[in-house]
Motif scaffolding. Sequence first.
Motif, mmCIF file in Angstrom:
data_model
loop_
_atom_site.group_PDB
_atom_site.id
_atom_site.type_symbol
_atom_site.label_atom_id
_atom_site.label_comp_id
_atom_site.label_asym_id
_atom_site.label_seq_id
_atom_site.Cartn_x
_atom_site.Cartn_y
_atom_site.Cartn_z
ATOM 1 N N ALA A 1 2.239 1.262 -5.939
ATOM 2 C CA ALA A 1 1.186 1.405 -4.929
ATOM 3 C C ALA A 1 -0.074 0.604 -5.228
ATOM 4 C CB ALA A 1 0.832 2.889 -4.770
ATOM 5 N N GLU A 2 0.082 -0.695 -5.420
ATOM 6 C CA GLU A 2 -1.128 -1.518 -5.558
ATOM 7 C C GLU A 2 -1.835 -1.574 -4.208
ATOM 8 O OE1 GLU A 2 -3.962 -4.640 -5.548
ATOM 9 O OE2 GLU A 2 -2.158 -4.738 -4.330
ATOM 10 N N GLU A 3 -1.028 -1.588 -3.137
ATOM 11 C CA GLU A 3 -1.588 -1.698 -1.781
ATOM 12 C C GLU A 3 -2.095 -0.331 -1.324
ATOM 13 O OE1 GLU A 3 -1.903 -4.546 -0.448
ATOM 14 O OE2 GLU A 3 -0.343 -5.829 -1.299
ATOM 15 N N SER A 4 -3.414 -0.163 -1.350
ATOM 16 C CA SER A 4 -4.041 1.067 -0.858
ATOM 17 C C SER A 4 -3.521 2.345 -1.509
ATOM 18 C CB SER A 4 -3.863 1.191 0.667
ATOM 19 O OG SER A 4 -4.370 0.063 1.273
ATOM 20 N N GLY A 5 -3.112 2.241 -2.758
ATOM 21 C CA GLY A 5 -2.671 3.438 -3.460
ATOM 22 C C GLY A 5 -3.251 3.493 -4.861
ATOM 23 N N TYR A 6 -3.549 2.297 -5.396
ATOM 24 C CA TYR A 6 -4.266 2.169 -6.673
ATOM 25 C C TYR A 6 -3.563 2.903 -7.827
ATOM 26 C CZ TYR A 6 -7.599 1.395 -2.873
ATOM 27 O OH TYR A 6 -8.189 0.987 -1.709
ATOM 28 N N GLY A 7 -2.276 2.594 -8.026
ATOM 29 C CA GLY A 7 -1.505 3.245 -9.092
ATOM 30 C C GLY A 7 -2.131 3.074 -10.472
ATOM 31 N N LYS A 8 -2.649 1.872 -10.751
ATOM 32 C CA LYS A 8 -3.187 1.608 -12.105
ATOM 33 C C LYS A 8 -4.421 2.457 -12.407
ATOM 34 C CE LYS A 8 -1.649 -3.167 -11.834
ATOM 35 N NZ LYS A 8 -1.610 -3.190 -10.325
ATOM 36 N N THR A 9 -5.150 2.828 -11.354
ATOM 37 C CA THR A 9 -6.340 3.656 -11.568
ATOM 38 C C THR A 9 -5.953 4.973 -12.228
ATOM 39 O OG1 THR A 9 -7.294 2.657 -9.600
ATOM 40 C CG2 THR A 9 -8.351 4.658 -10.394
ATOM 41 N N TYR A 10 -4.839 5.570 -11.763
ATOM 42 C CA TYR A 10 -4.399 6.852 -12.350
ATOM 43 C C TYR A 10 -3.930 6.637 -13.787
ATOM 44 C CZ TYR A 10 -4.663 8.466 -7.546
ATOM 45 O OH TYR A 10 -5.122 8.780 -6.291
ATOM 46 N N LEU A 11 -3.229 5.522 -14.034
ATOM 47 C CA LEU A 11 -2.775 5.221 -15.401
ATOM 48 C C LEU A 11 -3.980 5.059 -16.327
ATOM 49 C CD1 LEU A 11 0.036 2.714 -14.391
ATOM 50 C CD2 LEU A 11 0.420 4.734 -15.815
ATOM 51 N N ILE B 1 -14.023 2.712 -2.975
ATOM 52 C CA ILE B 1 -13.587 4.108 -2.797
ATOM 53 C C ILE B 1 -13.004 4.196 -1.393
ATOM 54 C CG2 ILE B 1 -14.264 6.540 -2.530
ATOM 55 C CD1 ILE B 1 -16.419 6.132 -4.609
ATOM 56 N N HIS B 2 -11.826 4.763 -1.315
ATOM 57 C CA HIS B 2 -11.154 4.951 -0.033
ATOM 58 C C HIS B 2 -11.060 6.459 0.209
ATOM 59 C CE1 HIS B 2 -7.235 4.312 2.455
ATOM 60 N NE2 HIS B 2 -8.218 4.800 3.165
ATOM 61 N N ALA B 3 -11.647 6.916 1.306
ATOM 62 C CA ALA B 3 -11.654 8.358 1.593
ATOM 63 C C ALA B 3 -11.486 8.596 3.085
ATOM 64 C CB ALA B 3 -12.955 8.984 1.117
ATOM 65 N N THR B 4 -10.902 9.732 3.412
ATOM 66 C CA THR B 4 -10.670 10.094 4.808
ATOM 67 C C THR B 4 -11.501 11.320 5.152
ATOM 68 O OG1 THR B 4 -8.471 9.153 4.742
ATOM 69 C CG2 THR B 4 -8.886 10.767 6.468
ATOM 70 N N PHE B 5 -12.184 11.258 6.296
ATOM 71 C CA PHE B 5 -13.070 12.336 6.742
ATOM 72 C C PHE B 5 -12.426 13.053 7.919
ATOM 73 C CE2 PHE B 5 -16.765 11.256 4.181
ATOM 74 C CZ PHE B 5 -16.445 9.966 3.782
ATOM 75 N N TYR C 1 -13.668 16.032 3.398
ATOM 76 C CA TYR C 1 -13.144 14.685 3.104
ATOM 77 C C TYR C 1 -12.231 14.735 1.896
ATOM 78 C CZ TYR C 1 -16.656 14.270 -0.640
ATOM 79 O OH TYR C 1 -17.405 14.476 -1.754
ATOM 80 N N ARG C 2 -11.332 13.767 1.832
ATOM 81 C CA ARG C 2 -10.423 13.671 0.682
ATOM 82 C C ARG C 2 -10.359 12.220 0.216
ATOM 83 N NH1 ARG C 2 -7.020 14.169 5.213
ATOM 84 N NH2 ARG C 2 -5.748 12.288 5.492
ATOM 85 N N TYR C 3 -10.199 12.068 -1.093
ATOM 86 C CA TYR C 3 -10.052 10.729 -1.663
ATOM 87 C C TYR C 3 -8.642 10.225 -1.397
ATOM 88 C CZ TYR C 3 -14.378 10.912 -4.367
ATOM 89 O OH TYR C 3 -15.692 10.950 -4.748
ATOM 90 N N GLU C 4 -8.526 8.992 -0.932
ATOM 91 C CA GLU C 4 -7.205 8.353 -0.809
ATOM 92 C C GLU C 4 -6.917 7.536 -2.065
ATOM 93 O OE1 GLU C 4 -5.200 8.959 1.582
ATOM 94 O OE2 GLU C 4 -6.467 9.739 3.179
ATOM 95 N N GLY C 5 -7.982 7.154 -2.758
ATOM 96 C CA GLY C 5 -7.833 6.342 -3.963
ATOM 97 C C GLY C 5 -9.101 5.562 -4.208
#
Length: 487
Positions: free
Chosen positions: A151-161, A193-197, A297-301
Amino acid sequence: MNMTLDLTRYVAEVIESKKDTFISASDRIWEFAETRFDEVQSAEALIEVLETEGFRVEKGVAGLETGFIGSYRAGNGGPVIALLGEYDALADLSQEAGLSEYRPVQPRGNGHGCGHNLLGVGALAAAVAVKDYMAAHPETAGEVRFYGCPAEESGYGKTYLAREGYFKDVDAAFSWHPHAMNAVMHGSSNAVIHATFNFKGISAHAAAAPHLGRSALDAVELMNIGANYMREHMIDQARLHYAITNSGGFAPNVVQAEAEVTYLVRAPKTAQVRELFTRLVKVAEGAALMSGTQMEYRYEGACANLIPNSTLERVLHKHLSALGAPEYSAEEYAFAKAIYETLPESNKQEAAAMVGPKLAPLLAEHPLTGFIVPFSDDKEMFMGGSTDVADVSWNVPTAQCGATTMAFGTPLHAWQTVAQGKSSYAHKGMLLAAKAMAAAAIETLLEPELAKRAQAELRERLGGEAYDCLVPADVQPPKQGAGTLAV
Ligand SMILES: [Zn+2]
């Protein structure tokens, strides 16, 4: 014999001898075309190669169902080197391979519009070559790891790692990206920061009892108006963009009880993104107050800004130059030219401006760059977009290169990238990047001082600032079936 040439020859031989395996894995991942967090078969294809090659594989790392790490250790101590691989596709980019006209395999299907089928396997091939070197030279102490980053595309997998500390003991990291040039990159990118309201109101008959309704759609509109006024008071390089993901329905005579808008907030520094995001949340709260609705709101990544590393970039460039660019056949040039002819004039002009008036007409005629771009770290290139490689680069000195896998001027996230993703010249670019990364990684293993210098440079660039992940500690990565967000 000079070490650079020795290493170059060694990795070239190893990678060429296994190239059928790598090409087949990349082509299979192209076919799977799985989007963020759903890359089950793609991850399996990579894991299969790692296990066959004798790597120990840990699956489901950092709460990522399709994330994994393959590791190979020799001796005690020594540097730990990471190769970063991605393998997610994009929604709505289905396209037949090897065709120079737009024709989806499946209407609205997925496609590898960013070339991550090549990216993942190129990094994997590099890890395999490093492992082979270590196995053939038992005096080498250290560890090579392949990080399967979903999930590099709008998922930011490396951030969690990165947040979960998976890079804490790593000394140096290498990656690459499919590109229209062979070049080591020196630059930064925007943090995001990607977040949904989500707004909840009260439904009512819009004509008979409008006074009883509270419109969530009004709240979304008010939030967007507030955000658009906020733009005037942001730093120049910041970016704010949104998409309404739920407008509350299609009936104007029903007051919309629920509506949702998703936002990306970008700026060159993580602290700036945090500050802008806090202000955006206040705008959302204001919209809820004005409309009499409830907001959550919630963080998407999220991901940080990229920190370049000249020390490692120079080593990567040295090996890329020693390897040299591939040669191309008349058929390869002909397909690249056919693709180039389909590009919008604006793309051609932008690409021409990048290379200057001398090279542009030559590349327009033969649109595969058969040379290595000279390295310069005089000034940082700045990318308005974002990459989760950034979160690795805050923790570990990280270098990346681009290798030619597509015709000059091809934009990413376009059907033309998908069409070229299984071409013979894309394979050549993937193997070139793999060899350059492998040689640079082996040199880092053999000279622990190099990693120390790279780490000193990283500390200096950070100026005492510690990595502070933009995704809060209690936010878990999405599971399979989370769907794609068109951002
Ligand atoms: Zn990409």
